[in-house]
Scaffold this motif. Structure first.
Motif, PDB file in Angstrom:
ATOM      1  N   ASN A 600      10.794   5.914   6.242  1.00 30.85           N
ATOM      2  CA  ASN A 600      10.026   4.866   6.476  1.00 30.85           C
ATOM      3  C   ASN A 600      10.469   3.469   6.294  1.00 30.85           C
ATOM      4  O   ASN A 600      11.407   3.328   5.724  1.00 30.85           O
ATOM      5  CB  ASN A 600       8.651   5.065   5.472  1.00 30.85           C
ATOM      6  N   ASP A 601       9.533   2.412   7.017  1.00 28.19           N
ATOM      7  CA  ASP A 601      10.296   1.053   6.928  1.00 28.19           C
ATOM      8  C   ASP A 601       9.112   0.069   6.284  1.00 28.19           C
ATOM      9  O   ASP A 601       9.430  -1.089   6.171  1.00 28.19           O
ATOM     10  CB  ASP A 601      10.254   0.573   8.165  1.00 28.19           C
ATOM     11  N   GLY A 602       8.066   0.752   5.541  1.00 30.43           N
ATOM     12  CA  GLY A 602       7.282  -0.142   4.699  1.00 30.43           C
ATOM     13  C   GLY A 602       5.919  -0.476   5.367  1.00 30.43           C
ATOM     14  O   GLY A 602       5.027  -1.047   4.951  1.00 30.43           O
ATOM     15  N   SER A 603       6.182  -0.253   6.824  1.00 29.72           N
ATOM     16  CA  SER A 603       4.637  -0.739   7.669  1.00 29.72           C
ATOM     17  C   SER A 603       3.374  -0.201   7.311  1.00 29.72           C
ATOM     18  O   SER A 603       2.439  -0.539   7.531  1.00 29.72           O
ATOM     19  CB  SER A 603       5.198  -0.614   8.945  1.00 29.72           C
ATOM     20  N   HIS A 604       3.651   1.350   6.922  1.00 30.84           N
ATOM     21  CA  HIS A 604       2.276   1.774   6.555  1.00 30.84           C
ATOM     22  C   HIS A 604       1.216   1.204   5.636  1.00 30.84           C
ATOM     23  O   HIS A 604       0.222   1.153   5.512  1.00 30.84           O
ATOM     24  CB  HIS A 604       2.560   3.276   6.056  1.00 30.84           C
ATOM     25  N   ILE A 605       2.042   0.571   4.764  1.00 32.51           N
ATOM     26  CA  ILE A 605       1.024   0.008   3.656  1.00 32.51           C
ATOM     27  C   ILE A 605       0.923  -1.733   3.843  1.00 32.51           C
ATOM     28  O   ILE A 605       0.379  -2.402   3.179  1.00 32.51           O
ATOM     29  CB  ILE A 605       1.721  -0.243   2.375  1.00 32.51           C
ATOM     30  N   ALA A 606       1.367  -2.216   5.162  1.00 31.27           N
ATOM     31  CA  ALA A 606       0.955  -3.772   5.518  1.00 31.27           C
ATOM     32  C   ALA A 606      -0.547  -3.778   5.511  1.00 31.27           C
ATOM     33  O   ALA A 606      -0.849  -4.987   5.444  1.00 31.27           O
ATOM     34  CB  ALA A 606       1.775  -3.939   6.816  1.00 31.27           C
ATOM     35  N   TYR A 607      -1.292  -2.715   5.718  1.00 34.23           N
ATOM     36  CA  TYR A 607      -2.726  -3.047   5.952  1.00 34.23           C
ATOM     37  C   TYR A 607      -3.455  -3.560   4.804  1.00 34.23           C
ATOM     38  O   TYR A 607      -4.404  -4.017   4.731  1.00 34.23           O
ATOM     39  CB  TYR A 607      -3.470  -1.696   6.298  1.00 34.23           C
ATOM     40  N   VAL A 608      -2.819  -3.530   3.357  1.00 30.50           N
ATOM     41  CA  VAL A 608      -3.494  -3.868   2.360  1.00 30.50           C
ATOM     42  C   VAL A 608      -2.879  -5.349   2.135  1.00 30.50           C
ATOM     43  O   VAL A 608      -3.147  -5.819   0.787  1.00 30.50           O
ATOM     44  CB  VAL A 608      -3.154  -3.049   0.996  1.00 30.50           C
ATOM     45  N   HIS A 609      -2.271  -6.055   2.783  1.00 33.28           N
ATOM     46  CA  HIS A 609      -1.918  -7.349   2.742  1.00 33.28           C
ATOM     47  C   HIS A 609      -2.957  -8.232   2.454  1.00 33.28           C
ATOM     48  O   HIS A 609      -4.012  -8.199   3.131  1.00 33.28           O
ATOM     49  CB  HIS A 609      -1.038  -7.724   4.013  1.00 33.28           C
ATOM     50  N   GLY A 610      -3.087  -8.793   1.214  1.00 32.56           N
ATOM     51  CA  GLY A 610      -4.222  -9.524   0.734  1.00 32.56           C
ATOM     52  C   GLY A 610      -5.180  -8.752  -0.105  1.00 32.56           C
ATOM     53  O   GLY A 610      -6.088  -9.445  -0.723  1.00 32.56           O
ATOM     54  N   VAL A 611      -5.085  -7.424  -0.060  1.00 29.89           N
ATOM     55  CA  VAL A 611      -6.164  -6.460  -1.124  1.00 29.89           C
ATOM     56  C   VAL A 611      -5.696  -6.343  -2.347  1.00 29.89           C
ATOM     57  O   VAL A 611      -6.397  -6.538  -3.264  1.00 29.89           O
ATOM     58  CB  VAL A 611      -6.280  -5.058  -0.194  1.00 29.89           C
ATOM     59  N   GLY A 612      -4.509  -5.834  -2.615  1.00 27.83           N
ATOM     60  CA  GLY A 612      -3.804  -5.757  -3.858  1.00 27.83           C
ATOM     61  C   GLY A 612      -2.241  -5.567  -3.742  1.00 27.83           C
ATOM     62  O   GLY A 612      -1.754  -5.758  -2.596  1.00 27.83           O
ATOM     63  N   PRO A 613      -1.823  -5.252  -4.591  1.00 28.69           N
ATOM     64  CA  PRO A 613      -0.252  -4.790  -4.267  1.00 28.69           C
ATOM     65  C   PRO A 613       0.298  -3.773  -3.772  1.00 28.69           C
ATOM     66  O   PRO A 613      -0.223  -2.664  -3.508  1.00 28.69           O
ATOM     67  CB  PRO A 613       0.071  -4.422  -5.801  1.00 28.69           C
TER      68      PRO A 613
END
Length: 802
Positions: A600-613
């Motif tokens: 993976n390249d990290g893109s799957h968790i970009a959706y929480v940008h601004g939500v939390g860590p």
């Protein structure tokens, strides 16, 4: 029912999950319109790849058409995604009509203002966008806000604004308990005269969102992108670039540790002769006398390099910069008597091939104010709340290398914590919390129901008594050993016992001051949200994933109910559950992703940008990646940025080897994880009298990857010559959680000091986690900070006592 958690509250209004991302699009209205019609909305990305442009004809004079939804004009509604109903609106007789009921403008006695409101609703799942394009806007910074009301159920819902460059700001809308609340986006720059705004919803059927009183407000008197932030790129965001010889590309933004303030600066350079003018018009300035200042360093082989001030009601003024230096120097144009509430500012470069100049921290300073440009210091690795490197348990870490980490992380089996139904032992967790505290670290953990590699020797990671009580299970082969695995779907006794356990866990650890976050790790292999190694049992039978509703009701809601005061983290598993992840994010649940850099390249968790860590975990240990030839430092560094990471793995079973071998990687990216604040410039009166109100103007830059998600309170203080605090005042209007990454935010605050002896003091700024704390908690990338984390911004004279 879920006990919903407020993500961010300002006064009585919620400003929720502020996000700013950047992508590039065409720069004229026609091509933007074409792009918006052609693309589709991707709910899994922070960069909106789809927005559906609305009516261009009915928006005029730079105003929102029908901001209160009192008529059926001005807005277009569209849909996306198979399986979600939607509406399209067509223009008839000067108004809009609706093809079905998933989005409509309706009469309502409960509208926030007037008699009508926008409603997104359908009896079945729906996905809809309501938007419009606003032309004829003056250049400047704008804030978009709206009043919203929802009863929950949305997977995603946000208010957004997109400018000509494709830069997007948005405020994600979460549950408001059916009360009207105001949401607002961060500021966005308009330089080409138009802005695309709208509201998006993706929701379960039977749930609705109401919207009313959409407002777009221009922020007067601001220099757009005064610190030249926004990452590396040919387009100089917020500024216009003109050239008489076609060499506009000589002007670009450059991100560098050598920038004067923040992360970026303006770079002027070409391998051929060039002539460029980089400029903007600052509107809405209060008439008066000002100085224009900027920081410059340059080579000595320019034909000419000038700073210009014009079109302010007086004669054009030029500063010719001839003192070439590789060190930053401040240049100034004084006595600009603004008479028409505007000022054109710019930089004119006539350069030879290879000649270069860097420009940063442009300021407009009112007469009588002290102007300060603070020097940054990004060399130390700052260990700040809510970000940093993670040490994994178990493993011994040398005292020397503990200083690079901020978090100690452990994983347990359910059976480790609750061996019998009436014997819940927190001894293991308490031991690890104590170990983390002894290293000066916060703690985080996950409790798993399956572990095919390091599971219990007897095969029962879920306690055996749960299966004895009637929970359904099956057996898989785990490296030659039988492992008992719960049926993940249609297993009511398992769900009941697990929920009871999570409730007990919450009673012990909800809101625990030493715990940074808790993983929701109840489902799948290692609690990672998938069953790749668990689908086939030892008899060859295939087992199913839970349904979306089961994931929400039985795996997420128990944790969300038990830990309303704790940061929860979803372990991203499979794309089929993205709607569940989005829904959880609306309630403050963040995300982590493993498999970096191999899978993976990290893109799957970009959706929480601004939500939390956002949390990044490697595929294997450092030594294993080296030995397998899969170590790639650049891919790992790229994943931090792509995933908007706040926490990343430093070790799994030992960090010393990794730190010694990859220290440059660790050092160069440590401060970029999460947020990283600097105060670039400050303005305040040179002399103040006790008991009177004065203005403090600060330009803040966040050069981290994402937003701050922890509480933060800003105070200003008077310090004496020994850096002792004489008096402090809270600056309530400054909200660091709203500071967007790669962006400079201007704050203008009122301050007053009472009953202070006359004399000279240092004016300082500090950031606190809690107002009850005696000293500031946050470090900033500013030179000259005190041991107590106060940052002096300059001297100030107090005229006498009141």
């Amino acid at each position: 029912m879920i006990k919903l958690k407020t993500v961010l509250k300002i006064g009585l209004s919620l400003v929720l999950i502020l996000c700013l991302t950047a992508c590039r699009r065409d720069t004229d209205v026609d091509s933007i319109s074409s792009k918006l019609h052609e693309t589709e909305y991707s709910s899994n990305s922070n960069v909106v790849e789809s927005v559906h442009v609305s009516q261009l004809e009915n928006t005029a004079n730079g105003r929102i058409t029908n901001p209160g939804f009192e008529d059926e004009i001005g807005w277009m509604n569209t849909k996306d995604e198979a399986g979600f109903e939607y509406s399209t609106l067509s223009q008839e007789d000067g108004g809009w009509t609706h093809s079905n009921d998933s989005s409509l403008i309706e009469s309502s006695s409960s509208a926030f203002e007037g008699a009508r409101q926008l409603t997104h609703y359908s009896v079945s799942n729906y996905h809809t966008t309501t938007d419009q394009l606003i032309p004829d806007l003056d250049s400047g910074m704008y804030l978009l806000s709206a009043w919203v009301k929802t009863d929950g159920g949305q997977f995603t819902s946000d208010l957004f604004a997109i400018n000509h460059s494709g830069d997007e700001v948005k405020a994600i809308i979460t549950q408001t308990n059916s009360e009207w609340v105001k949401v607002a986006t961060p500021p966005i720059a308009v330089t080409k005269g138009f802005l695309h705004i709208g509201i998006r919803s993706k929701s379960l059927g039977g749930k609705q969102l109401n919207v009313d009183k959409v407002e777009l407000v221009k922020m007067n008197g601001d220099i757009i992108n005064s610190g030249f932030e926004g990452g590396s790129g040919a387009e100089v965001n917020g500024w216009q670039v003109n050239s008489t010889n076609g060499t506009e590309s000589a002007a670009s933004l450059e991100e560098s540790l050598q920038s004067r303030g923040g992360a970026g600066h303006l770079k002027l350079l070409s391998d051929s002769p060039y002539k460029v003018y980089v400029h903007q018009v600052v509107n809405g300035i209060q008439n008066g006398t000002y100085s224009l200042k900027a920081w410059v360093k340059s080579s000595g082989d320019y034909q000419s390099l000038k700073m210009k001030a014009a079109n302010y009601g007086g004669s054009e003024k030029i500063h010719s910069h001839t003192d070439a230096s590789s060190e930053w120097q401040q240049i100034t144009i004084d006595n600009l008597q603004v008479q028409n509430n505007q000022l054109e500012i710019g930089f004119i470069a006539d350069g030879n091939a290879g000649s270069w100049a860097n420009i940063d921290d442009v300021q407009l300073v009112a007469q009588g104010n002290t102007s300060v440009s603070l020097k940054k210091d990004n060399n130390p690795i700052y260990r700040n709340p809510g970000k940093g490197y993670v040490l994994y348990a178990p493993g011994e870490i040398s005292e020397e290398n503990q200083k690079y980490a901020n978090l100690y992380y452990a994983r347990y089996q359910w059976a480790d914590i609750q061996p019998t139904e009436h014997d819940t032992s927190f001894q293991i967790i308490e031991r690890d919390i104590a170990l983390a505290k002894s290293m000066g670290l916060k703690f985080a953990f996950r409790i798993m129901n399956s572990d095919t590699e390091w599971g219990k020797a007897d095969g029962y990671n879920v306690p055996k008594w749960v299966y004895d009580a009637g929970a359904k299970s099956y057996i898989v082969d785990s490296f030659g050993h039988d492992q008992h695995v719960p049926e993940w779907t249609d297993n009511p006794i398992f769900f009941e016992k697990m929920e009871q356990f999570v409730e007990e866990l919450g009673e012990k650890y909800n809101g625990h001051p030493d715990i940074e976050f808790i993983d929701i790790g109840s489902f799948g292999t290692w609690g990672e949200g998938h069953i790749y190694s668990l689908e086939i049992d030892i008899e060859g039978n295939k087992h199913s994933y839970p349904t979306v509703k089961e994931m929400m009701d039985n795996y997420f809601e128990p944790y969300m109910n038990a830990f309303p005061d704790s940061q929860l983290v979803n372990v991203w598993g499979v794309p089929e559950f993205q709607d569940v992840y989005d829904w959880a994010a609306l309630h403050g649940v963040s995300a982590r992703r493993d498999g970096i850099p191999v899978w993976n390249d990290g893109s799957h968790i970009a959706y929480v940008h601004g939500v939390g860590p956002g949390i990044i975990e490697l595929t294997a240990t450092y030594r294993e990646l080296i030995e397998s030839g899969q170590w790639d430092a650049q891919k790992i560094a790229d994943s931090y940025k792509i995933g908007k990471a706040s926490f990343v793995e430093l070790s799994r079973g030992g960090a010393d080897d990794y730190i010694e071998s990859e220290f440059n990687l660790i050092r160069d990216y440590a401060n970029k994880l999460g947020y990283h604040f600097t105060i670039d410039t400050a303005q305040y009166p040179a002399t103040v009298a006790p008991g009177n109100d004065y203005q403090l103007v600060l330009n803040w830059t966040n050069s981290g990857y994402t937003y701050l998600y922890k509480p933060a309170h800003v105070a200003v203080a008077l310090l004496n010559d020994s850096s002792q605090v004489i008096q402090t005042q809270w600056l309530e209007d400054i909200v660091p959680r709203s500071f967007a990454p790669d962006f400079t935010t201007r704050t203008d605050s009122s301050f007053r000091f009472n009953e202070v002896d006359g004399g000279k003091y240092k004016l300082a700024v500090g950031m606190f986690l809690n107002k009850s704390n005696a000293k500031p908690d946050y470090q900033m990338g500013i030179a000259g900070g005190t041991d107590d984390k106060w940052y002096p911004i300059g001297e100030i004279q107090v005229s006498g006592s009141n």
